[in-house]
Design an enzyme around this catalytic site. Structure first.
Site, PDB file in Angstrom:
ATOM      1  N   SER A  15      36.873  27.236  48.848  1.00 44.75           N
ATOM      2  CA  SER A  15      36.361  28.611  48.803  1.00 44.75           C
ATOM      3  C   SER A  15      35.110  28.766  49.661  1.00 44.75           C
ATOM      4  O   SER A  15      34.889  29.824  50.269  1.00 44.75           O
ATOM      5  CB  SER A  15      36.085  29.031  47.352  1.00 44.75           C
ATOM      6  N   CYS A  67      38.420  32.682  45.228  1.00 47.03           N
ATOM      7  CA  CYS A  67      38.589  31.714  44.148  1.00 47.03           C
ATOM      8  C   CYS A  67      39.399  30.530  44.654  1.00 47.03           C
ATOM      9  O   CYS A  67      40.436  30.711  45.298  1.00 47.03           O
ATOM     10  CB  CYS A  67      39.310  32.391  42.979  1.00 47.03           C
ATOM     11  N   CYS A  68      38.920  29.310  44.394  1.00 48.08           N
ATOM     12  CA  CYS A  68      39.737  28.118  44.640  1.00 48.08           C
ATOM     13  C   CYS A  68      39.828  27.343  43.330  1.00 48.08           C
ATOM     14  O   CYS A  68      39.615  27.910  42.259  1.00 48.08           O
ATOM     15  CB  CYS A  68      39.202  27.276  45.786  1.00 48.08           C
ATOM     16  N   ALA A  69      40.151  26.077  43.383  1.00 47.21           N
ATOM     17  CA  ALA A  69      40.381  25.342  42.143  1.00 47.21           C
ATOM     18  C   ALA A  69      39.119  25.208  41.300  1.00 47.21           C
ATOM     19  O   ALA A  69      39.116  25.469  40.098  1.00 47.21           O
ATOM     20  CB  ALA A  69      40.965  23.965  42.443  1.00 47.21           C
ATOM     21  N   TYR A 121      39.044  28.628  39.688  1.00 49.06           N
ATOM     22  CA  TYR A 121      40.088  28.864  38.696  1.00 49.06           C
ATOM     23  C   TYR A 121      39.814  28.105  37.401  1.00 49.06           C
ATOM     24  O   TYR A 121      40.090  28.610  36.306  1.00 49.06           O
ATOM     25  CB  TYR A 121      41.459  28.459  39.261  1.00 49.06           C
TER      26      TYR A 121
END
Length: 362
Positions: free
Chosen positions: A104, A96-98, A125
């Site tokens: 990611s 998971c990234c922003a 996220y």
């Protein structure tokens, strides 16, 4: 490699505590995270900041090039090793990234080059956070009952014992009063809301209603989400009313015995005692204006005597000399005044055991 997840998929991921390898920078993670997430960033805060500055000044291509320069060699190897270990320990997890974008995908590709194919959450996220907000709003449409009563009536304990109870103070790491802080730091607001949302999702499949403690709009530094405040404003109320002596014993255990033990365990004998003393003084000081300066001074003097007695004998009952008037002159009148405004919503009154029985049979 990439798996695209609907909101329903994300709900399942959250409700089952599926591990999330969160590759955002620590500063982002610390502003908002999920219960089953752990932070293994692609870039440190400093690296992310440098890439961001480069992006603004020189554009996307130069920023990407700088990112690869900063995360290369031994740094890149160490981070890949950490991600590999996490993937092996949590084979059912997700990256998971922003926003499910470049970071990611880079981590996913680097892992693929080492022989590990690991899925990511599409939308990152941001998508998870939006799912939390929407599911919380939806789940709070269910019937809701609040547990009220003056401090010391065991409301939090009662809520914890119910299968449909949601312990807001436990999630907030705060007991809600001026003496409410615990040794656990409070979460950032977004993280508090995320943890609450996950609790609702976890219990949603086997309960048709919610039971919360009757709280004000905020628990320490954490504000209740607007949908919850709105629901609580019209919810039915059950009121716990135990004998005063029983309330004192609960408060003695929770605020004096347990807190003394926790502070000493955390900080050691000397520093722990100082921290415990400061905690009690801070709680009393926080309501000084409402007590009046003279009464606050009198109760503080009794607190100081009680601390001397506790240190000498180990007994915490000397604190009743200032706790009893504090309850009788401040906390009980304040809560009863607030309760008077909710009379038409009170569905039941009784002792702890009577309220517990009522809630489990209605």
């Amino acid at each position: 490699m990439e798996l695209i997840h609907s909101q329903q998929n994300i709900r399942e991921i959250l409700a089952t505590d599926t591990p999330l390898i969160d590759v955002r920078a620590p500063i982002e993670f610390n502003q908002g995270s999920m219960p089953a997430a752990y932070n293994l960033p692609l870039m440190s805060d400093e690296e992310r900041s440098a890439v961001g500055t480069c992006y603004k000044q020189q554009g996307s291509q130069k920023a990407v090039e700088l990112g690869h320069q900063l995360v290369s060699g031994e740094i890149r190897d160490r981070r890949i090793a950490a991600w590999r270990d996490a993937c092996i320990k949590n084979p059912q997890g997700y990256i998971c990234c922003a926003r499910g974008g470049m970071r990611s995908h880079i981590v996913q590709q680097w892992l693929h080059e080492t022989g590990i194919d690991y899925p990511l959450v599409n939308g990152g996220y941001k998508a998870i956070r939006q799912t939390i907000i929407e599911s919380t709003k939806e789940l709070l449409q269910r019937p809701t009952v609040l547990v009220g009563g003056c401090t010391g009536n065991g409301k939090t304990i009662l809520v914890r014992e119910l299968p449909d109870g949601i312990d807001l103070e436990g999630i907030a790491h705060h007991r809600g009063s001026s003496f409410g802080r615990t040794l656990q730091p409070q979460f950032p607001q977004a993280t508090f809301e995320n943890y609450l949302g996950v609790q609702l999702l976890k219990k949603s499949s086997h309960t048709a209603r919610w039971v919360f403690e009757d709280e004000s709009k905020a628990i320490g530094a954490n504000s209740l989400p607007e949908p919850l405040r709105h629901k609580m404003a019209t919810a039915s109320l059950v009121v716990v009313s135990d004998p005063f002596e029983q309330r004192l014993q609960r408060l003695k255990h929770e605020y004096f015995d347990s807190m003394t033990r926790d502070f000493l365990r955390c900080y050691g004998e000397e520093q722990g005692w100082l921290a415990y003393s400061e905690y009690l003084h801070h709680g009393l000081s926080a309501i000084r204006r409402r007590l009046g300066s003279q009464r606050a001074l009198e109760l503080t003097a009794l607190l100081d005597i009680a601390l001397i007695e506790q240190k000498k004998t180990g007994s915490t009952e000397a604190h009743f000399t200032w706790l009893c008037p504090l309850l009788n002159e401040y906390y009980d009148p304040m809560y009863n005044y607030q309760l008077d405004k909710k009379q038409e919503r009170i569905a039941f009154r009784g002792t702890y055991s009577e309220v517990f029985e009522w809630l489990t049979t209605h």
